[in-house]
Design a protein around this motif. Structure first.
Motif, PDB file in Angstrom:
ATOM      1  N   ALA A   1       0.922  -1.271   0.059  1.00 25.26           N
ATOM      2  CA  ALA A   1      -0.082   0.099   0.130  1.00 25.26           C
ATOM      3  C   ALA A   1       0.955   1.186  -0.019  1.00 25.26           C
ATOM      4  O   ALA A   1       2.182   1.207   0.424  1.00 25.26           O
ATOM      5  CB  ALA A   1      -0.893   0.070   1.139  1.00 25.26           C
ATOM      6  N   ASP A   2       0.403   2.566  -0.553  1.00 24.31           N
ATOM      7  CA  ASP A   2       1.070   3.544  -0.528  1.00 24.31           C
ATOM      8  C   ASP A   2       1.680   4.243   0.910  1.00 24.31           C
ATOM      9  O   ASP A   2       2.771   4.727   0.997  1.00 24.31           O
ATOM     10  CB  ASP A   2       0.227   4.751  -1.068  1.00 24.31           C
ATOM     11  CG  ASP A   2      -0.024   4.451  -2.578  1.00 24.31           C
ATOM     12  OD1 ASP A   2       0.838   3.690  -3.209  1.00 24.31           O
ATOM     13  OD2 ASP A   2      -0.721   5.083  -3.193  1.00 24.31           O
ATOM     14  N   ASP A   3       0.898   3.987   1.728  1.00 28.13           N
ATOM     15  CA  ASP A   3       1.297   4.508   3.140  1.00 28.13           C
ATOM     16  C   ASP A   3       2.273   3.695   3.696  1.00 28.13           C
ATOM     17  O   ASP A   3       3.131   4.245   4.307  1.00 28.13           O
ATOM     18  CB  ASP A   3      -0.041   4.477   4.026  1.00 28.13           C
ATOM     19  CG  ASP A   3      -0.507   3.113   4.408  1.00 28.13           C
ATOM     20  OD1 ASP A   3      -0.369   2.368   3.459  1.00 28.13           O
ATOM     21  OD2 ASP A   3      -1.070   2.914   5.452  1.00 28.13           O
TER      22      ASP A   3
ATOM     23  N   ALA B   1       4.914   2.556   1.684  1.00 29.37           N
ATOM     24  CA  ALA B   1       5.924   2.780   1.078  1.00 29.37           C
ATOM     25  C   ALA B   1       6.501   4.008   1.331  1.00 29.37           C
ATOM     26  O   ALA B   1       7.788   4.202   1.460  1.00 29.37           O
ATOM     27  CB  ALA B   1       5.431   3.112  -0.511  1.00 29.37           C
ATOM     28  N   ARG B   2       5.653   5.238   2.135  1.00 29.03           N
ATOM     29  CA  ARG B   2       6.009   6.294   2.655  1.00 29.03           C
ATOM     30  C   ARG B   2       6.938   5.778   3.824  1.00 29.03           C
ATOM     31  O   ARG B   2       8.066   6.338   4.122  1.00 29.03           O
ATOM     32  CB  ARG B   2       5.099   7.096   2.962  1.00 29.03           C
ATOM     33  CG  ARG B   2       4.451   7.846   1.916  1.00 29.03           C
ATOM     34  CD  ARG B   2       3.695   9.073   2.034  1.00 29.03           C
ATOM     35  NE  ARG B   2       2.215   8.609   2.784  1.00 29.03           N
ATOM     36  CZ  ARG B   2       1.365   8.322   2.264  1.00 29.03           C
ATOM     37  NH1 ARG B   2       1.388   8.500   1.038  1.00 29.03           N
ATOM     38  NH2 ARG B   2       0.349   7.904   2.844  1.00 29.03           N
TER      39      ARG B   2
ATOM     40  N   LYS C   1      10.388   4.823   2.901  1.00 21.52           N
ATOM     41  CA  LYS C   1      11.483   5.500   2.370  1.00 21.52           C
ATOM     42  C   LYS C   1      12.148   6.235   3.881  1.00 21.52           C
ATOM     43  O   LYS C   1      13.355   6.570   3.802  1.00 21.52           O
ATOM     44  CB  LYS C   1      10.740   6.690   1.739  1.00 21.52           C
ATOM     45  CG  LYS C   1      10.556   6.180   0.398  1.00 21.52           C
ATOM     46  CD  LYS C   1       9.735   7.285  -0.564  1.00 21.52           C
ATOM     47  CE  LYS C   1       9.603   6.931  -1.912  1.00 21.52           C
ATOM     48  NZ  LYS C   1       8.961   7.930  -2.532  1.00 21.52           N
TER      49      LYS C   1
ATOM     50  N   SER D   1      10.289  -0.419  -6.028  1.00 19.04           N
ATOM     51  CA  SER D   1       9.174   0.034  -6.939  1.00 19.04           C
ATOM     52  C   SER D   1       9.695  -0.027  -8.435  1.00 19.04           C
ATOM     53  O   SER D   1      10.762  -0.279  -8.772  1.00 19.04           O
ATOM     54  CB  SER D   1       8.975   1.438  -6.573  1.00 19.04           C
ATOM     55  OG  SER D   1       9.869   2.454  -6.988  1.00 19.04           O
TER      56      SER D   1
ATOM     57  N   SER E   1       8.420   4.284 -12.088  1.00 19.21           N
ATOM     58  CA  SER E   1       7.655   5.610 -11.871  1.00 19.21           C
ATOM     59  C   SER E   1       7.293   5.647 -10.419  1.00 19.21           C
ATOM     60  O   SER E   1       6.442   6.673  -9.879  1.00 19.21           O
ATOM     61  CB  SER E   1       6.426   5.583 -12.731  1.00 19.21           C
ATOM     62  OG  SER E   1       5.640   4.646 -12.349  1.00 19.21           O
ATOM     63  N   GLU E   2       7.474   4.972  -9.394  1.00 18.66           N
ATOM     64  CA  GLU E   2       7.088   4.645  -8.075  1.00 18.66           C
ATOM     65  C   GLU E   2       5.866   4.462  -7.972  1.00 18.66           C
ATOM     66  O   GLU E   2       5.168   4.942  -7.046  1.00 18.66           O
ATOM     67  CB  GLU E   2       7.819   5.614  -7.235  1.00 18.66           C
ATOM     68  CG  GLU E   2       9.264   5.693  -7.207  1.00 18.66           C
ATOM     69  CD  GLU E   2       9.686   6.567  -6.442  1.00 18.66           C
ATOM     70  OE1 GLU E   2       9.196   7.266  -5.601  1.00 18.66           O
ATOM     71  OE2 GLU E   2      10.920   6.673  -6.064  1.00 18.66           O
ATOM     72  N   ALA E   3       4.892   4.028  -9.028  1.00 19.29           N
ATOM     73  CA  ALA E   3       3.431   3.659  -8.948  1.00 19.29           C
ATOM     74  C   ALA E   3       3.035   2.464  -8.070  1.00 19.29           C
ATOM     75  O   ALA E   3       2.177   2.470  -7.376  1.00 19.29           O
ATOM     76  CB  ALA E   3       3.017   3.760 -10.151  1.00 19.29           C
ATOM     77  N   ILE E   4       3.979   1.414  -8.411  1.00 19.59           N
ATOM     78  CA  ILE E   4       3.645   0.040  -7.640  1.00 19.59           C
ATOM     79  C   ILE E   4       4.873  -0.087  -6.864  1.00 19.59           C
ATOM     80  O   ILE E   4       5.991  -0.146  -7.405  1.00 19.59           O
ATOM     81  CB  ILE E   4       3.455  -0.862  -8.735  1.00 19.59           C
ATOM     82  CG1 ILE E   4       2.126  -0.467  -9.360  1.00 19.59           C
ATOM     83  CG2 ILE E   4       3.453  -2.195  -7.813  1.00 19.59           C
ATOM     84  CD1 ILE E   4       1.930  -1.659 -10.599  1.00 19.59           C
ATOM     85  N   TRP E   5       4.753  -0.576  -5.426  1.00 21.33           N
ATOM     86  CA  TRP E   5       5.884  -0.985  -4.670  1.00 21.33           C
ATOM     87  C   TRP E   5       5.683  -2.410  -4.323  1.00 21.33           C
ATOM     88  O   TRP E   5       4.391  -2.777  -4.010  1.00 21.33           O
ATOM     89  CB  TRP E   5       5.821  -0.207  -3.306  1.00 21.33           C
ATOM     90  CG  TRP E   5       6.462   1.209  -3.763  1.00 21.33           C
ATOM     91  CD1 TRP E   5       5.638   2.390  -4.066  1.00 21.33           C
ATOM     92  CD2 TRP E   5       7.570   1.803  -3.323  1.00 21.33           C
ATOM     93  NE1 TRP E   5       6.516   3.335  -3.996  1.00 21.33           N
ATOM     94  CE2 TRP E   5       7.653   2.998  -3.604  1.00 21.33           C
ATOM     95  CE3 TRP E   5       8.784   1.056  -2.926  1.00 21.33           C
ATOM     96  CZ2 TRP E   5       8.930   4.045  -3.379  1.00 21.33           C
ATOM     97  CZ3 TRP E   5      10.171   2.004  -2.744  1.00 21.33           C
ATOM     98  CH2 TRP E   5       9.878   3.135  -2.868  1.00 21.33           C
TER      99      TRP E   5
END
Length: 63
Positions: A5-7, A9-10, A13, A40, A43-47
């Motif tokens: 999920a995007d959260d 991935a943050r 990082k 990823s 384009s860092e769209a999918i991690w």
């Protein structure tokens, strides 16, 4: 490999260590979090997350 999920991935990082590893025969740049390698698409769209045994030739980047 699992898609993340995007959260998460943050968080990776911020808390992960920058590294590179070979996953499925391709060299990937990403982050090492515990014993998992997270990377990823360009384009860092999918991690994605590769668990132990799914990646090899790990190199941790020095700061």
């Amino acid at each position: 490999m699992d898609v993340l999920a995007d959260d998460f991935a943050r968080t990776v990082k911020k808390q992960g260590r920058q590294a590179s590893a070979t996953v499925s025969g391709r060299r990937r740049a990403g982050f090492l979090v515990g014993n998992k390698f997270v990377f990823s698409d360009p384009s860092e769209a999918i991690w994605m997350e590769a668990g132990p045994g799914e990646f090899r030739e790990l190199r941790i980047w020095r700061k």
